[in-house]
Scaffold this active site. Structure first.
Site, PDB file in Angstrom:
ATOM      1  N   PHE B  18      24.965  80.827  39.834  1.00 61.79           N
ATOM      2  CA  PHE B  18      26.400  80.607  40.064  1.00 61.79           C
ATOM      3  C   PHE B  18      26.896  81.352  41.302  1.00 61.79           C
ATOM      4  CE2 PHE B  18      26.307  79.680  35.410  1.00 61.79           C
ATOM      5  CZ  PHE B  18      26.798  78.394  35.495  1.00 61.79           C
ATOM      6  N   VAL B  83      11.309  86.557  46.352  1.00 59.27           N
ATOM      7  CA  VAL B  83      11.552  87.671  47.256  1.00 59.27           C
ATOM      8  C   VAL B  83      10.947  88.929  46.650  1.00 59.27           C
ATOM      9  CG1 VAL B  83      13.324  89.082  48.344  1.00 59.27           C
ATOM     10  CG2 VAL B  83      13.595  86.603  48.208  1.00 59.27           C
ATOM     11  N   GLU B 174      25.742  80.992  19.755  1.00 58.95           N
ATOM     12  CA  GLU B 174      25.608  79.556  19.995  1.00 58.95           C
ATOM     13  C   GLU B 174      24.255  79.036  19.529  1.00 58.95           C
ATOM     14  OE1 GLU B 174      28.842  78.776  23.440  1.00 58.95           O
ATOM     15  OE2 GLU B 174      26.852  79.301  24.205  1.00 58.95           O
ATOM     16  N   ASP B 305      25.651  88.809  38.482  1.00 59.96           N
ATOM     17  CA  ASP B 305      25.108  89.718  37.470  1.00 59.96           C
ATOM     18  C   ASP B 305      24.433  90.952  38.061  1.00 59.96           C
ATOM     19  OD1 ASP B 305      25.943  87.879  35.655  1.00 59.96           O
ATOM     20  OD2 ASP B 305      23.966  87.419  34.828  1.00 59.96           O
ATOM     21  N   ALA B 322      29.362  83.730  34.212  1.00 65.73           N
ATOM     22  CA  ALA B 322      29.520  82.820  35.347  1.00 65.73           C
ATOM     23  C   ALA B 322      30.777  83.108  36.173  1.00 65.73           C
ATOM     24  CB  ALA B 322      29.549  81.374  34.849  1.00 65.73           C
TER      25      ALA B 322
END
Lengths: 434, 434
Positions: B18, B83, B174, B305, B322
């Site tokens: 995001f 990376v 969820e 994050d 997000a």
């Protein structure tokens, strides 16, 4: 295997492809116990695998959970297992989850890729008989372009962008066409810093025409369509070897390619345990009579690709395609029920409904028994027939939506590398467990 | 890495989640060269991963090819790479495909699962941060039921049907709800010869309420919803260990379970190479100022994050979700452009738009800044917001069609075992390459 013994005779079906599914459906809610065994928990709609391989469709849209299909059927059992052998004397099969007795055994294991004995091709070429294999091709194609971007050596870069498809049957033709459409519409946008003109798609056919099972007109037109899309067609050329780098052939040509997709042949995926004489030697298909019974056995049947039934006009068995498999499955179910009820069985007669192949957008060839046509209308017919044949309402809707989207947007959007192929291949893992 | 040197400054963005996507979008068509690096060639819409894990959605529907998003953007380069390190003195990064110089570096690598140092839990529990991991959970759940069918030992069978979810945040809630709906609507039909009542779903939360980031009312209601669906909720209980068989806890309870899903914590996925002082110790997030610049570095930024930005009311940084990621990405792009044009930059202020979680059919909780509500309307709001946030028109349509289908039919149809997890795990392969 934890399947209850009942007073009903037990019919064991091995394989949930077109043939296995047809016979299982036909035996629903009879005075029989039906056990369906497959190594996957889903049915694969193989005719659309090439669209999964080229980013046009999602894998779940062309597969259907086998358990769901038989949710409401009494006396039906599904088991996720691999069948390892048959002991016809004891009426049992050996599987990865134990032994099972049968009253009737129906082998519907389909076919596997035939590499005609070349270990080297088998080790280095890609196949496309299952969903995981189709996903592997999708990953490999995209991984090759990611790598080509970084490759400064021209020869190596060309090898990464060289795609050799061996076999000019429907699978080879459809895959070549779909790759050519990716080359045209998608790859130049996704890889603007690569010269996509350097990408080559070679389609190699051993005989003198493509789509040999279809009419001359279909062959001719499919070649025209493919050439229009920029595919290089090589006829009367046989591939002798592929060592992971170079494809050598029966002619002067050799191809340097990182990707070879082998669609040059299939053979029956026969289950071991029966007498050698019951198999057609090189084809690895069971010899069956017109009631699908395997020669020399009382209660063992074979249907679909793994069966070789000689009927009038079909001296080498029926074509290894969905239609004969479905028809044999349906009739076998009827005959088993007829036997149960003491009625007469019917001998199999293949009803050739025709065949078709799609090459690309607005480009398909259709041979019906009385009418052969090509082009836009053929393409719509192809789509309609395939949509209609898919199992499951959800699948039909999702595939339809994807096709509309791809058509309107000239796109194929599901191009994610979800199963990185190159990385995994180091573990020589995927080939085994696909 | 084969990226041309131009007169434009080069901004390198690591990570296409995001945050990375937001900043890359914001920098489109400026006098800048933008390089986006990700280890996947797609963006993952993480909030819907749990639906992939429970058969409600296909993986391709919640992911989007990163190259496609930037097809028409000038001076934009995507590279598929990992990376490995930063050398801030030389302004370079080291990656799996070579070294790259930057003028500005934006780290948006997101977060990884935090096992709080337990090697044993890490080795034996499942995570759900990526598409392959979600597919692994789907496979494992179904494979467990296939195995339970064959298991005559009651204890072992119960362990196969015991699902322990650790962590009562949105992911845990969820997932527990979705599994409970599978238990209710699908598994009894698919496995009629199993006693599905024996299936247990345990949700373990360390503190005294679920959804700790939300309102008390949302916590309370989500607990009610989960209990209604038959989930066992354990509060004030910490998981100490899981050896693949037994979950031991800080309380008297121990759980025998074949499946443990670890949703109890995340930590920043910081790229190595910067000074230790630039990291918040246990959280592994980069300390950044309100312009997202990492402390002690001139040209290195972190967003999302992996960044810990302390602003008023957020002493431990913003929530790892997000919204902060998107807002930080958008503002950083604006600030970079402002700098280029010699204008003033703006300091970041988090605009908390609220949060929501769905528990099941007609069951969701929504906390807006001025209005908190639960139930059917909340569920529709949740769906609308998530549909709207998905990237890509095709994805929106396909997800919508699937939801309508699942709602009308009480079904979740994409339950294929495409990545057999148990088999693969033998090679200890998937965990590494997910």
């Amino acid at each position: 295997m934890n399947i209850p013994q009942t007073s009903f005779p037990r019919v064991v079906i091995v394989g949930g492809g077109f043939a296995g599914l047809a016979v299982a459906k036909g035996l629903e809610n009879q005075k029989l116990q039906v056990v369906l065994i497959d190594k996957h928990n889903y049915h694969t709609f193989q005719p659309l695998l090439y669209q999964v391989a080229t980013g046009g469709l999602e894998p779940d849209s062309i597969a259907f959970p086998l358990r769901k299909r038989f949710n409401d059927v009494e006396n039906f059992f599904f088991r996720l297992a691999e069948v390892q052998g048959i002991d016809a004397d004891k009426n049992t099969i050996e599987t990865s989850i134990g032994c099972l007795e049968y009253d009737k055994l129906i082998i519907a294991t389909g076919s596997t890729t035939n590499f005609f004995g070349s270990e080297s091709i088998k080790a280095n070429a890609m196949e496309m008989k299952s969903v995981p294999q189709a996903l592997n091709i999708r990953s490999l194609v995209l991984e090759n372009f990611e790598e080509a971007l970084l490759e400064s050596n021209l020869e190596k870069r060309l090898a990464l962008m060289n795609f050799v498809i061996v076999g000019g049957g429907p699978t080879g033709v459809e895959l070549a066409g779909a790759l050519a459409e990716m080359k045209k519409g998608i790859l130049p946008k996704d890889y603007p810093d690569l010269d996509i003109r350097q990408m080559k798609i070679h389609l190699i056919q051993g005989s003198d025409r493509l789509l040999q099972g279809m009419s001359e007109k279909a062959s001719k037109k499919s070649e025209d369509f493919l050439r229009e899309l920029g595919v290089d067609i090589w006829k009367n050329l046989r591939v002798l070897n592929y060592d992971g780098t170079t494809v050598t052939t029966s002619g002067e040509e050799a191809f340097e390619a990182q990707t070879v997709i082998w669609a040059a042949g299939v053979q029956g995926d026969a289950v071991p345990g029966l007498a050698e004489e019951s198999l057609v030697e090189r084809a690895n298909r069971f010899k069956v009579n017109e009631f699908s019974k395997i020669e020399g056995y009382e209660h063992v049947y074979a249907i679909g690709d793994v069966a070789c039934m000689k009927t009038k006009g079909y001296d080498h068995g029926h074509p290894m395609m969905a239609q004969p498999a479905i028809q044999q499955g349906k009739l076998l179910a009827k005959n088993i029920i007829a036997e149960l009820k003491g009625k007469k069985r019917k001998a199999f007669v293949y009803n050739d409904k025709g065949s078709m192949a799609t090459i690309g957008r607005n480009k398909a060839v259709v041979d019906l028994p009385k009418w052969k046509f090509q082009g836009v209308f053929a393409w719509f017919v192809w789509m309609f027939v395939h949509l209609f044949s898919l199992i499951g309402f959800r699948n039909k809707v999702i595939v339809f939506m994807n096709w509309v989207y791809n058509y309107v947007r000239f796109d194929r959007e599901t191009r994610l590398i979800i199963r990185p192929y190159k990385k995994k291949n180091k573990y020589s893992f995927d080939k085994e467990h696909a």
